[in-house]
Design a protein around this motif. Structure first.
Motif, PDB file in Angstrom:
ATOM      1  N   THR A   1       0.834  -1.207   0.000  1.00  0.00           N
ATOM      2  CA  THR A   1       0.000   0.000   0.000  1.00  0.00           C
ATOM      3  C   THR A   1       0.869   1.257   0.000  1.00  0.00           C
ATOM      4  O   THR A   1       2.055   1.226   0.351  1.00  0.00           O
ATOM      5  N   ASP A   2       0.202   2.361  -0.333  1.00  0.00           N
ATOM      6  CA  ASP A   2       0.855   3.668  -0.265  1.00  0.00           C
ATOM      7  C   ASP A   2       1.231   4.033   1.178  1.00  0.00           C
ATOM      8  O   ASP A   2       2.291   4.611   1.429  1.00  0.00           O
ATOM      9  N   PHE A   3       0.389   3.646   2.124  1.00  0.00           N
ATOM     10  CA  PHE A   3       0.716   3.896   3.540  1.00  0.00           C
ATOM     11  C   PHE A   3       2.049   3.242   3.923  1.00  0.00           C
ATOM     12  O   PHE A   3       2.905   3.869   4.556  1.00  0.00           O
ATOM     13  N   ALA A   4       2.180   1.959   3.543  1.00  0.00           N
ATOM     14  CA  ALA A   4       3.396   1.227   3.919  1.00  0.00           C
ATOM     15  C   ALA A   4       4.627   1.832   3.255  1.00  0.00           C
ATOM     16  O   ALA A   4       5.698   1.935   3.875  1.00  0.00           O
ATOM     17  N   ALA A   5       4.465   2.247   2.008  1.00  0.00           N
ATOM     18  CA  ALA A   5       5.621   2.778   1.275  1.00  0.00           C
ATOM     19  C   ALA A   5       6.184   4.024   1.955  1.00  0.00           C
ATOM     20  O   ALA A   5       7.377   4.107   2.241  1.00  0.00           O
ATOM     21  N   VAL A   6       5.300   4.987   2.235  1.00  0.00           N
ATOM     22  CA  VAL A   6       5.827   6.237   2.814  1.00  0.00           C
ATOM     23  C   VAL A   6       6.309   6.023   4.246  1.00  0.00           C
ATOM     24  O   VAL A   6       7.259   6.659   4.692  1.00  0.00           O
ATOM     25  N   ALA A   7       5.674   5.097   4.953  1.00  0.00           N
ATOM     26  CA  ALA A   7       6.128   4.812   6.316  1.00  0.00           C
ATOM     27  C   ALA A   7       7.565   4.289   6.297  1.00  0.00           C
ATOM     28  O   ALA A   7       8.337   4.507   7.238  1.00  0.00           O
ATOM     29  N   ALA A   8       7.917   3.606   5.231  1.00  0.00           N
ATOM     30  CA  ALA A   8       9.269   3.057   5.118  1.00  0.00           C
ATOM     31  C   ALA A   8      10.243   4.019   4.441  1.00  0.00           C
ATOM     32  O   ALA A   8      11.392   3.661   4.187  1.00  0.00           O
ATOM     33  N   GLY A   9       9.770   5.223   4.127  1.00  0.00           N
ATOM     34  CA  GLY A   9      10.666   6.212   3.534  1.00  0.00           C
ATOM     35  C   GLY A   9      10.737   6.174   2.023  1.00  0.00           C
ATOM     36  O   GLY A   9      11.519   6.904   1.407  1.00  0.00           O
ATOM     37  N   HIS A  10       9.902   5.344   1.397  1.00  0.00           N
ATOM     38  CA  HIS A  10       9.859   5.304  -0.070  1.00  0.00           C
ATOM     39  C   HIS A  10       8.936   6.391  -0.618  1.00  0.00           C
ATOM     40  O   HIS A  10       8.005   6.842   0.049  1.00  0.00           O
ATOM     41  N   VAL A  11       9.200   6.743  -1.866  1.00  0.00           N
ATOM     42  CA  VAL A  11       8.250   7.562  -2.608  1.00  0.00           C
ATOM     43  C   VAL A  11       7.176   6.621  -3.144  1.00  0.00           C
ATOM     44  O   VAL A  11       7.487   5.662  -3.863  1.00  0.00           O
ATOM     45  N   SER A  12       5.924   6.901  -2.787  1.00  0.00           N
ATOM     46  CA  SER A  12       4.818   6.052  -3.228  1.00  0.00           C
ATOM     47  C   SER A  12       4.242   6.588  -4.535  1.00  0.00           C
ATOM     48  O   SER A  12       3.871   7.757  -4.625  1.00  0.00           O
ATOM     49  N   VAL A  13       4.157   5.715  -5.529  1.00  0.00           N
ATOM     50  CA  VAL A  13       3.606   6.100  -6.833  1.00  0.00           C
ATOM     51  C   VAL A  13       2.443   5.160  -7.139  1.00  0.00           C
ATOM     52  O   VAL A  13       2.638   3.973  -7.413  1.00  0.00           O
ATOM     53  N   THR A  14       1.224   5.692  -7.035  1.00  0.00           N
ATOM     54  CA  THR A  14       0.053   4.847  -7.255  1.00  0.00           C
ATOM     55  C   THR A  14      -0.609   5.205  -8.569  1.00  0.00           C
ATOM     56  O   THR A  14      -1.026   6.350  -8.751  1.00  0.00           O
ATOM     57  N   PRO A  15      -0.713   4.234  -9.479  1.00  0.00           N
ATOM     58  CA  PRO A  15      -1.513   4.497 -10.665  1.00  0.00           C
ATOM     59  C   PRO A  15      -2.993   4.475 -10.272  1.00  0.00           C
ATOM     60  O   PRO A  15      -3.473   3.488  -9.703  1.00  0.00           O
ATOM     61  N   ILE A  16      -3.702   5.570 -10.486  1.00  0.00           N
ATOM     62  CA  ILE A  16      -5.123   5.590 -10.133  1.00  0.00           C
ATOM     63  C   ILE A  16      -5.943   5.867 -11.380  1.00  0.00           C
ATOM     64  O   ILE A  16      -5.442   6.407 -12.375  1.00  0.00           O
ATOM     65  N   GLN A  17      -7.189   5.473 -11.317  1.00  0.00           N
ATOM     66  CA  GLN A  17      -8.040   5.553 -12.495  1.00  0.00           C
ATOM     67  C   GLN A  17      -9.394   6.083 -12.077  1.00  0.00           C
ATOM     68  O   GLN A  17      -9.753   6.043 -10.902  1.00  0.00           O
ATOM     69  N   PHE A  18     -10.098   6.605 -13.030  1.00  0.00           N
ATOM     70  CA  PHE A  18     -11.453   7.044 -12.689  1.00  0.00           C
ATOM     71  C   PHE A  18     -12.469   6.505 -13.677  1.00  0.00           C
ATOM     72  O   PHE A  18     -13.483   7.150 -13.956  1.00  0.00           O
ATOM     73  N   ASP A  19     -12.178   5.326 -14.191  1.00  0.00           N
ATOM     74  CA  ASP A  19     -13.259   4.541 -14.787  1.00  0.00           C
ATOM     75  C   ASP A  19     -13.953   3.885 -13.611  1.00  0.00           C
ATOM     76  O   ASP A  19     -13.448   2.943 -13.015  1.00  0.00           O
ATOM     77  N   MET A  20     -15.070   4.416 -13.217  1.00  0.00           N
ATOM     78  CA  MET A  20     -15.672   3.954 -11.967  1.00  0.00           C
ATOM     79  C   MET A  20     -16.590   2.747 -12.133  1.00  0.00           C
ATOM     80  O   MET A  20     -17.149   2.262 -11.159  1.00  0.00           O
ATOM     81  N   THR A  21     -16.754   2.262 -13.338  1.00  0.00           N
ATOM     82  CA  THR A  21     -17.569   1.050 -13.498  1.00  0.00           C
ATOM     83  C   THR A  21     -16.902  -0.130 -12.783  1.00  0.00           C
ATOM     84  O   THR A  21     -15.703  -0.351 -12.919  1.00  0.00           O
ATOM     85  N   ARG A  22     -17.689  -0.862 -11.996  1.00  0.00           N
ATOM     86  CA  ARG A  22     -17.176  -2.079 -11.359  1.00  0.00           C
ATOM     87  C   ARG A  22     -17.455  -3.244 -12.292  1.00  0.00           C
ATOM     88  O   ARG A  22     -18.462  -3.958 -12.138  1.00  0.00           O
ATOM     89  N   HIS A  23     -16.571  -3.425 -13.266  1.00  0.00           N
ATOM     90  CA  HIS A  23     -16.825  -4.429 -14.295  1.00  0.00           C
ATOM     91  C   HIS A  23     -16.988  -5.829 -13.710  1.00  0.00           C
ATOM     92  O   HIS A  23     -17.779  -6.625 -14.211  1.00  0.00           O
ATOM     93  N   GLY A  24     -16.261  -6.111 -12.643  1.00  0.00           N
ATOM     94  CA  GLY A  24     -16.239  -7.475 -12.102  1.00  0.00           C
ATOM     95  C   GLY A  24     -17.579  -7.989 -11.576  1.00  0.00           C
ATOM     96  O   GLY A  24     -17.754  -9.205 -11.419  1.00  0.00           O
ATOM     97  N   VAL A  25     -18.506  -7.085 -11.281  1.00  0.00           N
ATOM     98  CA  VAL A  25     -19.788  -7.571 -10.743  1.00  0.00           C
ATOM     99  C   VAL A  25     -20.912  -7.406 -11.762  1.00  0.00           C
ATOM    100  O   VAL A  25     -22.084  -7.623 -11.433  1.00  0.00           O
ATOM    101  N   MET A  26     -20.549  -7.037 -12.973  1.00  0.00           N
ATOM    102  CA  MET A  26     -21.583  -6.755 -13.968  1.00  0.00           C
ATOM    103  C   MET A  26     -22.475  -7.967 -14.221  1.00  0.00           C
ATOM    104  O   MET A  26     -23.708  -7.848 -14.281  1.00  0.00           O
ATOM    105  N   ASP A  27     -21.861  -9.133 -14.353  1.00  0.00           N
ATOM    106  CA  ASP A  27     -22.661 -10.328 -14.624  1.00  0.00           C
ATOM    107  C   ASP A  27     -23.595 -10.638 -13.454  1.00  0.00           C
ATOM    108  O   ASP A  27     -24.781 -10.948 -13.652  1.00  0.00           O
ATOM    109  N   ALA A  28     -23.074 -10.535 -12.264  1.00  0.00           N
ATOM    110  CA  ALA A  28     -23.910 -10.817 -11.089  1.00  0.00           C
ATOM    111  C   ALA A  28     -25.103  -9.861 -11.025  1.00  0.00           C
ATOM    112  O   ALA A  28     -26.242 -10.280 -10.804  1.00  0.00           O
TER     113      ALA A  28
END
Lengths: 246, 246, 246, 246
Positions: C213-240
């Motif tokens: 996680t980003d929390f763990a990275a910065v806690a350890a002194g790393h630069v956290s780089v998170t690829p984030i997206q804003f396609d908000m469709t939850r494709h994985g539950v579409m069939d259900a």
């Protein structure tokens, strides 16, 4: 007679509704009032953005602006006809002494007077008034007197009504504005994130609350009627200032 | 002498900076001013939420509130010492006649006077002033005169300075407030989504701009100095009102 | 390369200034940022009123709106040319896990990405950062990598940099967003007039702050780089969902 | 079942009232909604000032804050019990495709889901809906299905209902979010004082409005039900980013 009714507590306030209902016995009434509580707005006018008045129900407009905005809009073109008289209130809470400087209730009436209409600002002394009907009757009474005895330009009436049943209200008396002590100092606090915040302190008690003032009148159970003006020139010191400028 | 300097254009405005720099020759100066343009705020005080003054640099506070908030905070506890005199301005744009009712520049000075301090509100007649130094010199001159000739309670000076080089400014003269014509009517328009909006119209021209007014003074190149007051009781009609209430 | 730089702390924030200065070594830079602190604005766009961008100094615009407003205005017509890349920050304070949902810093970058530009949001973990230069160097490094390796549509980088000197920063690592515990409950209080008020409570600590996680990275002194997206469709539950709607 | 109902159009909106009335057949309902129109507020939370929820009538709270504020307050301590389900709407106007990023309607539901509750956001496609009852029936139907088929964490339903009579509404179908074209460019204008202003342009038409999208569903008269999520990590590019950071 066409009444324009406004206030600073917002168009949903019981005070403005009771007032409008009472004035309908005397003529037609349109409410144009802020869409939310705008107490303390003073005479501020919204010049930086447009306004969006909404007709909430027949005869009731809500405006996303200040009390002065409401009255200005109403008279300058929102309503099909210019009204005959502006009444602002019934405010929940007194507007005594220096309060008038900050009061949105008084500002709405001032805006009407500034645009040439007779105007009354009216406040109940209680924050949760129990006797709005009695205060509304006072206004209805005053309207008749004011129409028969117009006040000079730039002059209006600031009325404070003790929150009492009609039969316990004492007579209406003409008063001058008293003065409050300065508010208590600012209140330092911290928000939940630990950052420092400051609140403006509560208003002070009456400092000049003696004989003849609005403070004294309401304390004794009278309806206080103060003629107020907004010709702000201090004519009395003009010669002295001329002298020391020379 | 400790000066409190405020305004309604915001702490970044050139007008307030030039004023503060000039007054530093006469004493110590603290700026406590809005964090952004709050023109037209009148005397409104922020009571519904706390304020967050920020020390931007030594001697300069920015407040997320109105001009009245700034002066109130400063005097009522933000600053370590109560200042000796409040100067509000230099506003970019005149505050003449009825403008004073809506003006945040005048309101800041009024708040200081209300809390017992001598106070001056000062405006340049230009929206983009070219001669702020000349206007600041006028203030410095007036400060000395005001200290030697205190005004009565609830009375302050509203000063308008033509935007001219110092050597073209005519003398300071005592004036009364003139009157503007009402603003042009409200302006109906539509936003890009096709919804109706209304703008408050531009301020009117001088209606009473004759001999002795602030309008006439600045039009002739004089510095206009108007003693204004905020005892809003209209004493002159008290007897009449008493009579018709009886 | 033409950079558009924005933030949510306002155009005066040291973070945005240090960032702009550093990026000038790589190309031309324009700041278009809120005129005051708009933290927590999320993606809100101002549709109800017009905006008034002000050119404060060459290359620096202040806007009376949200971070999204700033980037939208800049790209959709305020600037003479569409920029090549949007960088939002350097925020004072981390934007980790669920913070991104509320963050104005991330929203400014999202608006840029939504309009087709590569975008980076960058935050220092400290509320009063001491090592903005080191964080700005990280951004400069990332810009080169991002340009060479474009991300898919609707995808941007959310970067958190520990507030450490450059030589103490550990490597940049790709992370997923962790999760915070819910904020502490709302805080009931009373204002100085005795009326009840409620504050949103402070943000919770990391609940999912584990490996990757980003929390763990910065806690350890790393630069956290998170690829984030804003396609908000939850494709994985579409069939259900299709199934249970049928 | 205890429902929390909110929206972004304000507690007086017909949409929220019709929805609450319909849900009362299924359980107890509390409205906690903004005191005025807060469309476009996105997920913004008010952290800089306290909030003042007002109990307008039994079961109806108005809050001087954003949709997210309303739901947060309600769940985190304002209401005596944590509700079982959050429904936000019925919004006047569709929330399709990228709209969800800016939508206060969706944000209110997101806040509820973020705090652990099942949540539905629902919008009518019309700005002045004529068939709110039909849309409310859709919600009542969905509530039962959602309770029986819980969605994964951080996942909720975004529902758009064509403004048609119940018997003309086609079936509910699961959809993905489409995409809009960028809004038209910013609109330059001048205010009545001659100062330049800019409006954010109107939203664009559907760009990805094809088969399977929410745009296509409502255009065909179907009720669009989109499972949306706010785990914003773009897991699919994590390896690539790790690689180019190394």
């Amino acid at each position: 007679m066409n009444f324009l009714v406004s206030n600073d507590d917002g168009y949903l306030s019981p005070g403005v509704r009771v007032l409008a209902t009472r004035l309908k016995r005397l003529g037609s009434v349109t409410i144009v009032a802020p869409d939310r509580d705008r107490s303390g707005a003073s005479n501020s006018l919204t010049l930086s953005r447009p306004l969006r008045p909404r007709l909430i129900e027949p005869g009731v407009w809500a405006v996303d602006g200040t009390p002065s905005d409401c009255v200005h809009l109403a008279i300058q073109g929102l309503l099909p006809e210019v009204p005959d008289l502006v009444v602002s209130g019934i405010n929940h809470g007194a507007n005594l002494g220096d309060d008038v400087l900050y009061s949105g209730t008084v500002a709405a009436a001032t805006e009407g007077r500034s645009l040439g209409l007779p105007a009354i600002a009216v406040s109940s002394t209680a924050h949760v008034p129990q006797h709005l009907d009695a205060a509304a009757d006072v206004v209805a009474d005053l309207v008749g007197r004011l129409v028969n005895h117009p006040l000079p330009a730039l002059t209006l009436l600031n009325v404070n009504v003790p929150d009492l049943p009609a039969d316990q209200l004492k007579s209406m008396i003409a008063t001058r504005l008293g003065r409050r002590h300065p508010s208590s100092g600012i209140v330092r606090d911290a928000d939940p994130r630990g950052r420092e915040i400051f609140w403006i302190g509560a208003a002070g008690e009456g400092a000049d609350a003696g004989e003849g003032t609005d403070f004294a009148a309401v304390a004794a159970g009278h309806v206080s009627v103060t003629p107020i003006q907004f010709d702000m020139t201090r004519h009395g010191v003009m010669d002295a200032v001329s002298h020391w400028l020379a």
